[in-house]
Write a protein that holds these residues in place. Structure first.
Motif, PDB file in Angstrom:
ATOM      1  N   ASP A  62     -51.195 -21.215 -18.451  1.00  0.00           N
ATOM      2  CA  ASP A  62     -51.424 -19.714 -18.409  1.00  0.00           C
ATOM      3  C   ASP A  62     -50.215 -18.890 -18.931  1.00  0.00           C
ATOM      4  O   ASP A  62     -50.275 -18.122 -19.474  1.00  0.00           O
ATOM      5  N   SER A  63     -49.400 -19.362 -17.858  1.00  0.00           N
ATOM      6  CA  SER A  63     -47.944 -18.493 -17.808  1.00  0.00           C
ATOM      7  C   SER A  63     -47.385 -18.602 -19.095  1.00  0.00           C
ATOM      8  O   SER A  63     -46.802 -17.534 -19.799  1.00  0.00           O
ATOM      9  N   VAL A  64     -47.108 -19.633 -19.788  1.00  0.00           N
ATOM     10  CA  VAL A  64     -46.369 -19.894 -21.049  1.00  0.00           C
ATOM     11  C   VAL A  64     -47.218 -19.072 -22.220  1.00  0.00           C
ATOM     12  O   VAL A  64     -46.710 -18.817 -23.169  1.00  0.00           O
ATOM     13  N   THR A  65     -48.506 -19.363 -22.205  1.00  0.00           N
ATOM     14  CA  THR A  65     -49.336 -18.801 -23.345  1.00  0.00           C
ATOM     15  C   THR A  65     -49.107 -17.356 -23.125  1.00  0.00           C
ATOM     16  O   THR A  65     -48.856 -16.464 -24.306  1.00  0.00           O
ATOM     17  N   ARG A  66     -49.298 -16.598 -22.035  1.00  0.00           N
ATOM     18  CA  ARG A  66     -49.006 -15.251 -21.700  1.00  0.00           C
ATOM     19  C   ARG A  66     -47.629 -14.698 -22.379  1.00  0.00           C
ATOM     20  O   ARG A  66     -47.465 -13.725 -22.811  1.00  0.00           O
ATOM     21  N   PHE A  67     -46.671 -15.646 -21.736  1.00  0.00           N
ATOM     22  CA  PHE A  67     -45.450 -15.454 -22.155  1.00  0.00           C
ATOM     23  C   PHE A  67     -45.009 -15.341 -23.699  1.00  0.00           C
ATOM     24  O   PHE A  67     -44.576 -14.388 -24.263  1.00  0.00           O
ATOM     25  N   MET A  68     -45.708 -16.075 -24.307  1.00  0.00           N
ATOM     26  CA  MET A  68     -45.393 -16.475 -25.724  1.00  0.00           C
ATOM     27  C   MET A  68     -46.029 -15.288 -26.509  1.00  0.00           C
ATOM     28  O   MET A  68     -45.582 -14.827 -27.604  1.00  0.00           O
ATOM     29  N   GLU A  69     -47.218 -14.727 -25.968  1.00  0.00           N
ATOM     30  CA  GLU A  69     -48.204 -13.705 -26.756  1.00  0.00           C
ATOM     31  C   GLU A  69     -47.277 -12.495 -26.438  1.00  0.00           C
ATOM     32  O   GLU A  69     -47.566 -11.468 -27.036  1.00  0.00           O
ATOM     33  N   SER A  70     -46.501 -12.374 -25.310  1.00  0.00           N
ATOM     34  CA  SER A  70     -46.137 -10.860 -25.027  1.00  0.00           C
ATOM     35  C   SER A  70     -44.608 -10.508 -25.106  1.00  0.00           C
ATOM     36  O   SER A  70     -44.133  -9.316 -25.050  1.00  0.00           O
ATOM     37  N   PHE A  71     -44.048 -11.565 -25.002  1.00  0.00           N
ATOM     38  CA  PHE A  71     -42.578 -11.559 -24.911  1.00  0.00           C
ATOM     39  C   PHE A  71     -42.220 -11.941 -26.205  1.00  0.00           C
ATOM     40  O   PHE A  71     -42.351 -12.928 -27.038  1.00  0.00           O
ATOM     41  N   PRO A  72     -41.178 -10.961 -26.957  1.00  0.00           N
ATOM     42  CA  PRO A  72     -40.870 -11.370 -28.213  1.00  0.00           C
ATOM     43  C   PRO A  72     -40.224 -12.808 -28.504  1.00  0.00           C
ATOM     44  O   PRO A  72     -39.519 -12.916 -27.665  1.00  0.00           O
ATOM     45  N   PRO A  73     -40.201 -13.337 -29.558  1.00  0.00           N
ATOM     46  CA  PRO A  73     -39.602 -14.616 -29.688  1.00  0.00           C
ATOM     47  C   PRO A  73     -38.274 -14.426 -29.662  1.00  0.00           C
ATOM     48  O   PRO A  73     -37.631 -13.708 -30.369  1.00  0.00           O
ATOM     49  N   LEU A  74     -37.703 -15.409 -28.885  1.00  0.00           N
ATOM     50  CA  LEU A  74     -36.263 -15.222 -28.281  1.00  0.00           C
ATOM     51  C   LEU A  74     -35.338 -15.697 -29.537  1.00  0.00           C
ATOM     52  O   LEU A  74     -35.722 -16.872 -30.275  1.00  0.00           O
ATOM     53  N   GLN A  75     -34.518 -14.622 -30.082  1.00  0.00           N
ATOM     54  CA  GLN A  75     -33.735 -15.004 -31.057  1.00  0.00           C
ATOM     55  C   GLN A  75     -32.398 -15.627 -30.872  1.00  0.00           C
ATOM     56  O   GLN A  75     -31.831 -15.267 -29.747  1.00  0.00           O
ATOM     57  N   PRO A  76     -31.704 -16.535 -31.511  1.00  0.00           N
ATOM     58  CA  PRO A  76     -30.431 -17.132 -31.066  1.00  0.00           C
ATOM     59  C   PRO A  76     -29.444 -16.336 -31.060  1.00  0.00           C
ATOM     60  O   PRO A  76     -28.420 -16.323 -30.158  1.00  0.00           O
ATOM     61  N   GLU A  77     -29.356 -15.106 -31.916  1.00  0.00           N
ATOM     62  CA  GLU A  77     -28.302 -14.024 -31.640  1.00  0.00           C
ATOM     63  C   GLU A  77     -28.370 -13.293 -30.410  1.00  0.00           C
ATOM     64  O   GLU A  77     -27.308 -12.421 -29.929  1.00  0.00           O
ATOM     65  N   TRP A  78     -29.409 -13.456 -29.411  1.00  0.00           N
ATOM     66  CA  TRP A  78     -29.715 -12.654 -28.235  1.00  0.00           C
ATOM     67  C   TRP A  78     -29.041 -13.801 -26.959  1.00  0.00           C
ATOM     68  O   TRP A  78     -28.879 -13.130 -26.154  1.00  0.00           O
ATOM     69  N   THR A  79     -28.439 -14.754 -27.655  1.00  0.00           N
ATOM     70  CA  THR A  79     -27.771 -15.787 -26.540  1.00  0.00           C
ATOM     71  C   THR A  79     -28.687 -16.082 -25.529  1.00  0.00           C
ATOM     72  O   THR A  79     -28.180 -15.776 -24.267  1.00  0.00           O
ATOM     73  N   PRO A  80     -29.821 -16.361 -25.599  1.00  0.00           N
ATOM     74  CA  PRO A  80     -30.831 -16.619 -24.330  1.00  0.00           C
ATOM     75  C   PRO A  80     -30.125 -17.826 -23.506  1.00  0.00           C
ATOM     76  O   PRO A  80     -30.059 -18.636 -24.167  1.00  0.00           O
ATOM     77  N   VAL A  81     -30.445 -17.599 -22.379  1.00  0.00           N
ATOM     78  CA  VAL A  81     -30.002 -18.789 -21.359  1.00  0.00           C
ATOM     79  C   VAL A  81     -31.145 -18.832 -20.276  1.00  0.00           C
ATOM     80  O   VAL A  81     -31.369 -17.624 -19.574  1.00  0.00           O
ATOM     81  N   VAL A  82     -31.979 -19.728 -20.059  1.00  0.00           N
ATOM     82  CA  VAL A  82     -32.990 -19.867 -19.250  1.00  0.00           C
ATOM     83  C   VAL A  82     -32.481 -20.500 -17.782  1.00  0.00           C
ATOM     84  O   VAL A  82     -31.665 -21.256 -17.896  1.00  0.00           O
ATOM     85  N   GLU A  83     -32.932 -19.957 -16.707  1.00  0.00           N
ATOM     86  CA  GLU A  83     -32.473 -20.443 -15.401  1.00  0.00           C
ATOM     87  C   GLU A  83     -31.228 -20.196 -15.426  1.00  0.00           C
ATOM     88  O   GLU A  83     -30.403 -21.400 -14.967  1.00  0.00           O
ATOM     89  N   ALA A  84     -30.388 -19.175 -15.683  1.00  0.00           N
ATOM     90  CA  ALA A  84     -28.913 -18.827 -15.569  1.00  0.00           C
ATOM     91  C   ALA A  84     -28.480 -18.750 -14.127  1.00  0.00           C
ATOM     92  O   ALA A  84     -29.158 -17.894 -13.367  1.00  0.00           O
ATOM     93  N   ARG A  85     -27.617 -19.651 -13.672  1.00  0.00           N
ATOM     94  CA  ARG A  85     -27.170 -19.746 -12.508  1.00  0.00           C
ATOM     95  C   ARG A  85     -25.823 -18.589 -12.342  1.00  0.00           C
ATOM     96  O   ARG A  85     -25.132 -18.473 -13.265  1.00  0.00           O
ATOM     97  N   VAL A  86     -25.940 -17.948 -11.142  1.00  0.00           N
ATOM     98  CA  VAL A  86     -24.998 -16.955 -10.917  1.00  0.00           C
ATOM     99  C   VAL A  86     -24.623 -17.316  -9.685  1.00  0.00           C
ATOM    100  O   VAL A  86     -25.072 -17.712  -8.526  1.00  0.00           O
ATOM    101  N   MET A  87     -23.114 -17.263  -9.267  1.00  0.00           N
ATOM    102  CA  MET A  87     -22.567 -17.575  -7.945  1.00  0.00           C
ATOM    103  C   MET A  87     -21.269 -16.699  -7.669  1.00  0.00           C
ATOM    104  O   MET A  87     -20.398 -16.799  -8.547  1.00  0.00           O
ATOM    105  N   TRP A  88     -20.873 -16.291  -6.331  1.00  0.00           N
ATOM    106  CA  TRP A  88     -19.322 -15.806  -6.070  1.00  0.00           C
ATOM    107  C   TRP A  88     -19.420 -16.177  -4.722  1.00  0.00           C
ATOM    108  O   TRP A  88     -20.365 -15.602  -3.908  1.00  0.00           O
ATOM    109  N   PRO A  89     -18.274 -16.153  -4.391  1.00  0.00           N
ATOM    110  CA  PRO A  89     -17.003 -16.766  -5.003  1.00  0.00           C
ATOM    111  C   PRO A  89     -17.285 -18.252  -5.511  1.00  0.00           C
ATOM    112  O   PRO A  89     -18.042 -18.861  -5.112  1.00  0.00           O
ATOM    113  N   ALA A  90     -16.231 -18.697  -6.245  1.00  0.00           N
ATOM    114  CA  ALA A  90     -16.438 -20.052  -6.900  1.00  0.00           C
ATOM    115  C   ALA A  90     -16.169 -21.138  -5.619  1.00  0.00           C
ATOM    116  O   ALA A  90     -16.846 -22.241  -5.621  1.00  0.00           O
TER     117      ALA A  90
END
Ligand code: SF4
Length: 306
Positions: free
Chosen positions: A144-172
């Motif tokens: 259900d979620s993937v179908t809705r995402f593909m229908e309504s979110f623009p196709p991800l383009q390589p030049e947008w440098t998409p990262v899925v589940e990107a981790r952020v952390m501070w401090p190292a």
């Protein structure tokens, strides 16, 4: 972002995520002040930890800043078809990025479940042991979620440098760490120009907490990389709508104050043993100690209009 052959909802999302005004550059001095303040405050809080370590995630902030007693008695985390859905959806979107051709949502979901099942972690252990009915539920929710995402979110383009589940952390390193995981990160800074967009994909309705979570991710990104993201977006699958806000210095400062206040409370309650306070609210409805809590019962009684 380039022009694409897209559906009307994909076009609407694209417009919402596009930069509207001039290039955004934050003042380097203000960023340095933010980092210096965060560094000195976290160092002071670390001194109270003795040999303990503290990882501060988004749910820790909302938990301890809500009802402290509920935070102390929160249920241990268990995997279920419902809460495993997010991991499957993110993996499916990740697969779509580099999939040759035009995959169907069901192909992506099945492949995502297969790959997650083969990993060596608690989700894989649950997937290997859960019933066929749980897998069917999980497949249905994720599809259900993937179908809705593909229908309504623009196709991800390589030049947008998409990262899925990107981790952020501070401090190292250090006894206290702020950590987060952004559903989808788009773009990258150009020098000091902020170009990144953080996207969290949501089912259900809009909530204030969603914006606070994104502010926290933006804060961690700023403290670690010194260039804030440009914009933050909650993408609501059911409504096919992105709620987007620009990142600002006041929002980053507010998020830092919230993170520090929560960290101090976590130390007081979880490490130093202060008696947790009670704060009745919506979380009383799913609180494991609600039955024996006078304050919670009084609050719940007010909801009962029958
Ligand atoms: S019932 Fe409500 S007030 Fe009582 S501990 Fe739970 S969340 Fe807190």
């Amino acid at each position: 972002m380039t022009d694409l052959d897209v559906t009307p909802t994909q076009q609407r999302t694209l417009e919402a995520l596009r930069r509207q005004g001039a290039a955004l550059r934050f003042d380097a001095g203000e960023i340095a002040e933010l980092v210096a303040y965060a560094t000195s405050e976290v160092a002071a809080l670390s001194d109270r930890l003795d040999a303990h370590t503290l990882v501060v995630a988004k749910h820790d902030l909302s938990g301890i800043l809500g009802c402290e007693t509920h935070h102390v008695h929160r249920d241990p985390f268990d995997w279920s078809a419902r809460n495993a859905c997010g991991s499957v959806v993110h993996r499916a979107i990740q697969l779509q990025l580099n999939w040759r051709g035009d995959p169907l949502p069901v192909q992506l979901v099945d492949e995502a479940i297969d790959r997650l099942t083969a990993e060596d972690n608690s989700l894989a252990a649950w997937l290997n042991e859960c019933s066929p009915a749980d897998i069917a539920d999980l497949r249905g929710f994720a599809l259900d979620s993937v179908t809705r995402f593909m229908e309504s979110f623009p196709p991800l383009q390589p030049e947008w440098t998409p990262v899925v589940e990107a981790r952020v952390m501070w401090p190292a390193a250090g006894p206290i760490q702020f950590r987060g995981r952004v559903d989808l990160m788009l773009g990258r800074p150009s020098g000091t120009e902020s170009r990144k967009v953080f996207v969290d994909v949501k089912t259900g309705a809009r909530a204030t907490a969603h914006a606070l979570d994104l502010h926290y991710y933006a804060l961690i990104e700023t403290l670690s990389r010194l260039v804030p993201p440009r914009a933050l977006a909650s993408f609501y699958l059911d409504a096919a709508e992105a709620v987007v806000e620009d990142v600002t210095m006041p929002a980053l400062h507010a998020s830092l104050r919230r993170a520090l206040a929560a960290t101090e409370r976590l130390i007081e309650v979880d490490v130093e043993g202060r008696t947790p306070t009670k704060q009745p609210g919506w979380s009383c409805r799913w609180c494991p100690v609600a039955e024996g809590c006078q304050e919670g019962q009084a609050w719940l009684a007010k909801l009962d209009v029958s």
